[in-house]
Structures are given as C-alpha cells and as structure tokens.
Design an enzyme around this catalytic site. Structure first.
Site, PDB file in Angstrom:
ATOM      1  N   LYS A   1      -1.847  16.792  -8.953  1.00  0.00           N
ATOM      2  CA  LYS A   1      -2.158  15.752  -9.617  1.00  0.00           C
ATOM      3  C   LYS A   1      -1.750  14.594  -9.149  1.00  0.00           C
ATOM      4  O   LYS A   1      -0.878  13.689  -9.593  1.00  0.00           O
ATOM      5  CB  LYS A   1      -1.755  15.982 -11.142  1.00  0.00           C
TER       6      LYS A   1
ATOM      7  N   ARG B   1       4.291  -1.262   5.923  1.00  0.00           N
ATOM      8  CA  ARG B   1       3.326  -0.257   5.697  1.00  0.00           C
ATOM      9  C   ARG B   1       3.505   0.781   6.803  1.00  0.00           C
ATOM     10  O   ARG B   1       3.581   0.385   8.196  1.00  0.00           O
ATOM     11  CB  ARG B   1       1.942  -0.776   5.609  1.00  0.00           C
TER      12      ARG B   1
ATOM     13  N   TYR C   1       0.845  11.892 -11.289  1.00  0.00           N
ATOM     14  CA  TYR C   1       0.929  11.315 -12.644  1.00  0.00           C
ATOM     15  C   TYR C   1       0.899  12.445 -13.482  1.00  0.00           C
ATOM     16  O   TYR C   1       0.538  13.507 -13.246  1.00  0.00           O
ATOM     17  CB  TYR C   1      -0.221  10.208 -12.911  1.00  0.00           C
TER      18      TYR C   1
HETATM   19  N1  PDD Z   1      -6.990  14.511 -16.283  1.00  0.00           N
HETATM   20  N2  PDD Z   1      -9.138  18.457 -13.947  1.00  0.00           N
HETATM   21  C1  PDD Z   1      -8.855  17.144 -13.579  1.00  0.00           C
HETATM   22  C2  PDD Z   1      -9.624  16.637 -12.168  1.00  0.00           C
HETATM   23  C3  PDD Z   1      -8.068  16.272 -14.410  1.00  0.00           C
HETATM   24  O1  PDD Z   1      -7.839  14.986 -13.967  1.00  0.00           O
HETATM   25  C4  PDD Z   1      -7.562  16.718 -15.656  1.00  0.00           C
HETATM   26  C5  PDD Z   1      -6.874  15.901 -16.476  1.00  0.00           C
HETATM   27  C6  PDD Z   1      -7.746  18.045 -15.804  1.00  0.00           C
HETATM   28  C7  PDD Z   1      -7.282  18.590 -17.274  1.00  0.00           C
HETATM   29  O2  PDD Z   1      -5.908  18.880 -17.221  1.00  0.00           O
HETATM   30  P1  PDD Z   1      -4.758  18.887 -18.338  1.00  0.00           P
HETATM   31  O3  PDD Z   1      -5.529  19.811 -19.328  1.00  0.00           O
HETATM   32  O4  PDD Z   1      -3.452  19.054 -17.738  1.00  0.00           O
HETATM   33  O5  PDD Z   1      -5.054  17.218 -18.845  1.00  0.00           O
HETATM   34  C8  PDD Z   1      -8.538  18.873 -15.136  1.00  0.00           C
HETATM   35  C9  PDD Z   1      -6.034  13.633 -17.247  1.00  0.00           C
HETATM   36  C10 PDD Z   1      -6.291  13.867 -18.719  1.00  0.00           C
HETATM   37  C11 PDD Z   1      -6.368  12.212 -16.764  1.00  0.00           C
HETATM   38  O6  PDD Z   1      -6.589  11.770 -15.649  1.00  0.00           O
HETATM   39  O7  PDD Z   1      -6.587  11.202 -17.646  1.00  0.00           O
END
Ligand code: PDD
Length: 286
Positions: A150, A101, A33
């Site tokens: 992510k 699954r 995401y």
């Molecule tokens: N989260 N570290 C983690 C574990 C994160 O989930 C996020 C971002 C960041 C910061 O990354 P960035 O600057 O690219 O948003 C660091 C998003 C905002 C969320 O899960 O809502």
C-alpha cells in the site's frame, strides 16, 4: 478550526505541521499508508490495518516506527482531539529525510517520517449511495507490479478517477490482460446465480482489509465465494456487482461501461453484506 495532526511524535495544529522537502515520500513516493474508518468515535478493523501496515513496511525493508499500542494511542488521540464521530484516520510512514536526493536508500538509522491526520465525514454509515449504487468505466491497468504493497504512489489511480469524472461516472475499474484487477481505491466483486466472485489475492491487487472481512462474513452466512479473476463482459452479465474499501465499506455498482448490471439497482447480496459488515465491525470497533 485547524485540525490537530501528528508528525513524528508531536500533536500540532495542521498549519504548523512540517515535513522536509528532501523527504523520500515527497521526492520518490517512498512511503506506505493506511486508512482506518471511524464510526461512533471508534476505529473499524484496526488490527487488520496494523497487520497490513507491517506487511507493507516489511516488503519495502522499512522498520515499523511505532508499537501496536502506540499506533492505537495516536489514532485514539487524534479521534478525540478532533472530535471525530464518523470519518477516517490517515497514516503515512516514509523512508524519511536523507538531507539530499539520492536513488539509493539512506542509511538505516535515518528516522522515518510518520504523519497522521483525521477527516470527519458524516453519513459514512448511512450513505445514500448504498441505496442508489455507483457507475464505473473500465480503464487499462498500467500500474506497477506490486499493488499488494500500500504505497503512496497514487498518480495512476488519480488519473483513472479523473477519466471516470470526465465520463460522468463515479469510479474506474482497472483491467489487465482482459481481466478486472480492482477499482481505483477498492476491491471489486460480481454476483451471478447467488455466487460471489472476486479476484484472488496476488501481487496484482491490494489485499483489502474490508475484502478479508466481507469474504469471511459472506462464507459465515453460507454464501458461496469464488476467488478468481473475471472480465468486464462477465460483470455486465452479472446479477449484481459491488466494491469494498475501508472508507466506503460495501457499496453497490449498478453500471459498468454504460451497461446496467442486473436490474440496474443495488442487489440483495451487496445490501445484506453491507448490513452484516457494519453490524459486526461496530461490535469489534476499538
Ligand atoms: N484504498 N484496492 C486499492 C487499490 C485501494 O487503494 C484500496 C483502499 C482497496 C481496499 O482496501 P481496504 O479494504 O483495506 O481499504 C483496494 C483506501 C481506502 C484509500 O486509498 O483511500
């Protein structure tokens, strides 16, 4: 009013959006995401988010379902159709619906699932928390070893957020082998003697898009940035602390595990970096 969301090529009212119960995102958290902020109806640091999306997909051997132009178009359509002035666009790509699954990946031609939606949130830029700061506790980092991807596996960050709530603070910082990795959903920093310290990039943390911009802006403003791991004790003895994320930009941290950081209020470095970040990013918004 029902939001308009995007699912696999269609713009639909949120009440009509459907994803299969066999979707790998639902059954296996097999998906990635991105979250992009919207200010004044424009996307903040959009190229950075698209670049990281590509990297996350590559690391999981998933094809990118849309071109850069199409991603931009879908984001813009959703912002326009939902009349978002301040808020964010969430996007998720999963390995799709194999119709059953199975731990093994489905055939390569299985279409991925693509979902996007918006969340309006006024007061994102003029956030009162920037004037008060937040309090955090530390918790052990027991997440998997590829935090640079992510993925939608957010159960442990959710548990950590609940531990923070239970402790009557705002967030939790993860600690592994005695060193802080990152916050539940943000990258973290301390400032000591004018020097900014933030954990170096590796598989142990998400490579924050906001982090990259803030480190660059800090260096351009002649601030010294050291990329290395730090401990909770170091944070408690620092002059100031702060965190960055796409949805919060730069926000001060004024207490760590019950101990005030510096004067226990937002410091000049975090405040200045927030101003620079917002100024520069508004200029570059698309
Ligand atoms: N989260 N570290 C983690 C574990 C994160 O989930 C996020 C971002 C960041 C910061 O990354 P960035 O600057 O690219 O948003 C660091 C998003 C905002 C969320 O899960 O809502």
């Amino acid at each position: 009013m029902a939001r308009t969301v995007y699912v696999n090529g269609d713009y639909l009212p949120e009440t009509e959006a459907r994803v299969s119960i066999f979707d790998r995102g639902f059954l296996m958290a097999d998906g990635v995401y991105e979250v992009t902020s919207v200010l004044g109806g424009k996307l903040i640091d959009f190229p950075g988010h698209l670049a990281r999306l590509q990297r996350s997909l590559d690391e999981l051997s998933m094809k990118n379902p849309l071109s850069a132009d199409d991603w931009l178009e879908v984001h813009r359509q959703l912002v326009a159709r939902n009349d978002v002035d301040e808020g964010m666009v969430y996007l998720q790509v999963t390995r799709g619906n194999p119709g059953d699954r199975d731990f093994a990946f489905p055939p390569e031609d299985t279409p991925p699932t693509v979902v996007l939606f918006t969340q309006s949130k006024s007061g994102l830029a003029d956030n009162p928390v920037a004037r008060t700061g937040i309090k955090v506790i530390s918790v052990p980092d027991i997440r998997w070893g590829r935090r640079d991807i992510k993925t939608v596996q957010l159960l442990y960050p959710s548990l950590a957020k609940m531990a923070a709530k239970k402790a009557h603070v705002d967030d939790a910082w993860f600690v592994e082998d005695g060193f802080v990795t990152e916050g539940t959903s943000n990258n973290v920093y301390i400032v000591k003697g004018g020097k900014i310290v933030t954990r170096n990039l590796s598989n142990d943390i998400l490579h924050g898009i906001t982090r990259a911009a803030v480190v660059r802006f800090a260096r351009e403003a002649q601030m010294e940035v050291e990329e290395r791991a730090f401990t909770i004790a170091e944070a408690q003895a620092a002059d100031e602390a702060f965190f960055t994320s796409a949805s919060a930009f730069v926000l001060p941290v004024v207490e760590v595990d019950g101990q005030a950081v510096g004067a226990g209020k937002p410091g000049p470095v975090a405040t200045r970096l927030r101003e620079i970040y917002l100024d520069e990013m508004r200029k570059a918004a698309v």
